[in-house]
Design an enzyme around this catalytic site. Sequence first.
Site: not given
Length: 138
Positions: A56, A63
């Site tokens: 991110c 992620d």
Amino acid sequence: MKRESARRTSKTTKLGYNERHAKSGITAPLPSIETFPNQYKGYEITIEIPEYTAICPKTNLPDFGTVTIHYMPNKACLELKSLKMYIHAYRDLGIFYENAVNRILHDVVASCRPVWATVTGGFTARGGLSSKIEAKYP
């Protein structure tokens, strides 16, 4: 009135997201996706990549998700080893889900010029929310 107008045009949200976060990863250099000549017409290929990871750009947290590429080849098919190396390059890249799915679609289309293509990202839950992003060509 001026303060309200300035708030609406601000490039930073209340949570601190800004244009740099939004554009992160969109133009980063990535390995090319190679192809090989297609020998048949009128069939579909689905490639499921269950080990997608990226970072991110705002929180620097990892992620995770599954990316699915579904396409009808025209003159070329995606070569899987180069696709694997391409997807693994996202591992250290700061990019939002939405941008990643659209970038993958763009790069797939640029590589093999399919009749049509869909890229779907199903991203694992964080904080009780999961996301599914889908981009289509044409």
